[in-house]
Design an enzyme around this catalytic site. Structure first.
Site, PDB file in Angstrom:
ATOM      1  N   ILE A 183     137.807 -18.533 -43.008  1.00  0.00           N
ATOM      2  CA  ILE A 183     138.148 -17.052 -42.893  1.00  0.00           C
ATOM      3  C   ILE A 183     139.840 -16.948 -43.352  1.00  0.00           C
ATOM      4  O   ILE A 183     140.294 -15.987 -44.202  1.00  0.00           O
ATOM      5  CB  ILE A 183     137.971 -16.367 -41.815  1.00  0.00           C
ATOM      6  CG1 ILE A 183     136.190 -16.107 -41.504  1.00  0.00           C
ATOM      7  CG2 ILE A 183     138.500 -15.034 -41.623  1.00  0.00           C
ATOM      8  CD1 ILE A 183     135.896 -15.939 -40.105  1.00  0.00           C
ATOM      9  N   ASP A 226     151.213 -26.555 -35.872  1.00  0.00           N
ATOM     10  CA  ASP A 226     150.018 -26.802 -34.885  1.00  0.00           C
ATOM     11  C   ASP A 226     150.326 -25.409 -34.066  1.00  0.00           C
ATOM     12  O   ASP A 226     151.246 -25.485 -33.425  1.00  0.00           O
ATOM     13  CB  ASP A 226     150.109 -28.056 -34.241  1.00  0.00           C
ATOM     14  CG  ASP A 226     148.767 -28.371 -33.357  1.00  0.00           C
ATOM     15  OD1 ASP A 226     148.348 -27.018 -32.891  1.00  0.00           O
ATOM     16  OD2 ASP A 226     148.487 -29.457 -32.907  1.00  0.00           O
ATOM     17  N   TYR A 276     134.568 -23.421 -26.956  1.00  0.00           N
ATOM     18  CA  TYR A 276     135.005 -22.286 -27.978  1.00  0.00           C
ATOM     19  C   TYR A 276     134.545 -21.056 -27.208  1.00  0.00           C
ATOM     20  O   TYR A 276     135.434 -20.117 -27.359  1.00  0.00           O
ATOM     21  CB  TYR A 276     134.053 -22.466 -28.925  1.00  0.00           C
ATOM     22  CG  TYR A 276     134.344 -21.375 -30.086  1.00  0.00           C
ATOM     23  CD1 TYR A 276     135.528 -21.617 -30.958  1.00  0.00           C
ATOM     24  CD2 TYR A 276     133.484 -20.428 -30.515  1.00  0.00           C
ATOM     25  CE1 TYR A 276     135.954 -20.884 -32.156  1.00  0.00           C
ATOM     26  CE2 TYR A 276     134.087 -19.408 -31.649  1.00  0.00           C
ATOM     27  CZ  TYR A 276     135.036 -19.981 -32.315  1.00  0.00           C
ATOM     28  OH  TYR A 276     135.354 -19.001 -33.351  1.00  0.00           O
ATOM     29  N   LYS A 282     137.614 -18.100 -26.425  1.00  0.00           N
ATOM     30  CA  LYS A 282     137.486 -17.060 -27.076  1.00  0.00           C
ATOM     31  C   LYS A 282     137.367 -15.612 -26.217  1.00  0.00           C
ATOM     32  O   LYS A 282     137.792 -14.602 -26.450  1.00  0.00           O
ATOM     33  CB  LYS A 282     136.025 -16.859 -27.988  1.00  0.00           C
ATOM     34  CG  LYS A 282     136.486 -17.641 -29.381  1.00  0.00           C
ATOM     35  CD  LYS A 282     137.537 -17.024 -30.112  1.00  0.00           C
ATOM     36  CE  LYS A 282     137.755 -17.642 -31.610  1.00  0.00           C
ATOM     37  NZ  LYS A 282     138.773 -17.010 -32.491  1.00  0.00           N
TER      38      LYS A 282
END
Length: 325
Positions: free
Chosen positions: A18, A63, A155, A159
């Site tokens: 993306i 990073d 994840y 998130k």
């Protein structure tokens, strides 16, 4: 003249998926772009693609989990491009596996990259906007920032934090005129992240159906840059899945594991590894993965039926509740 022509935007995660699609779309519309990721090699490819579209593009290797690295990248981007009109943050990392099977150092780094990286980028973006009189920050969240699923704790956990942080920033931005903060939360997207991710399941992940192209998400990102909004969902099933998670948790918990095994994990065997969580893997970075819509039609049909059933059940519950009240 396009709306973004003449503007400068920094894009994190610009080497793949993306982020890369967004950088290319901004370049096509005439924006100057600062391309940020850990991989100088992959960023050089994206830089050449942006310049081929007639845009100015600079590479700033960093990073996002390293605050000093992010600060230095922003300083370099502003030195070369001037004040930033927008910042797009899409960088994240993950490793598949049951929570207890993912090595602690891999889990911790995934959380630090996804959540800590968002904080580092947001902090620098807000400071940049304060100095220049305003700007637009767009953060990539996820459907998994609103629901949960097995094998993706590295994840889901950060998130959820990203969504909470963005919501807080949006409230605080009300007292800083000119600063806008938007959230984009896609469902399954055809990017290389699933093969780039770490895995401790002997199988790679894959995007759950229905699968959208990264360009569709990039369009939502660019639109939010110049027409900010609190949040934008990209994925026709997102709202149904969230409704099932919130309104029918017991049903959701029964269905989510078999659906994850059917639609969220690859059939191919894989060697357990941290993937790109600890170090970049530039050879696998691109806009698209191998997960077009065609191969998921049978799984999508099954998932659609399950989602429809959950939606009908939730409607029945709401109807019954209204009659009782």
């Amino acid at each position: 003249m396009t709306e973004s022509s003449g503007r400068a935007v920094l894009v994190t995660g610009a080497s793949s998926g993306i982020g890369r699609a967004t950088a290319l779309m901004l370049a096509e519309e005439g924006a100057a772009v600062a391309l940020l990721s850990r991989s100088a090699q992959a960023l050089a490819e994206v830089q050449a693609m942006c310049e081929a579209r007639g845009a100015r593009a600079v590479v700033v290797v960093a990073d996002v989990s390293d605050r000093a690295s992010v600060e230095a990248a922003f300083e370099e981007a502003e030195r070369q491009l001037g004040a930033l009109d927008g910042v797009v943050h899409s960088a994240a990392a993950l490793a598949y596996g049951r929570f207890e099977d993912v090595p602690p150092e891999v889990f911790d780094q995934a959380v630090l990259t996804t959540l800590g990286g968002t904080a580092n980028v947001a902090r620098c973006a807000l400071a940049s906007f304060a100095a220049s009189g305003g700007g637009s920050l767009v953060v990539l969240g996820s459907l998994l920032g609103k629901i949960s699923t097995p094998y993706m704790s590295s994840y889901v956990t950060p998130k959820w934090g990203v969504h909470g942080l963005v919501r807080t920033l949006q409230i605080e931005a009300r007292s800083t005129p000119g600063t806008e903060v938007s959230l984009i939360w896609p469902g399954g997207v055809d990017t290389p992240v699933y093969l780039q991710a770490g895995t401790y399941l002997k199988r790679h992940g894959r995007p759950p159906p229905p699968v959208d192209p990264p360009e569709k998400v990039a369009r939502a990102v660019v639109e939010a840059l110049w027409r900010p909004r609190r949040e934008t969902s990209v994925g026709i099933a997102n709202q149904v899945v969230v409704a099932g998670f919130r309104l029918l948790p017991a049903v959701f918990d029964v269905l989510v594991t078999p659906l994850m095994k059917a639609g969220g994990l690859s059939r191919d065997e894989a060697v357990d590894s941290p993937g790109n969580v600890l170090t970049p893997t530039p050879a696998g970075e691109a806009v698209h993965g191998r997960w077009g819509r065609h191969w998921l039609r049978p799984v999508a049909a099954a998932a659609g039926l399950a989602a429809a059933g959950a939606g009908l059940a939730s409607s029945a519950i709401r109807s019954t509740t209204k009659r009782r009240t």
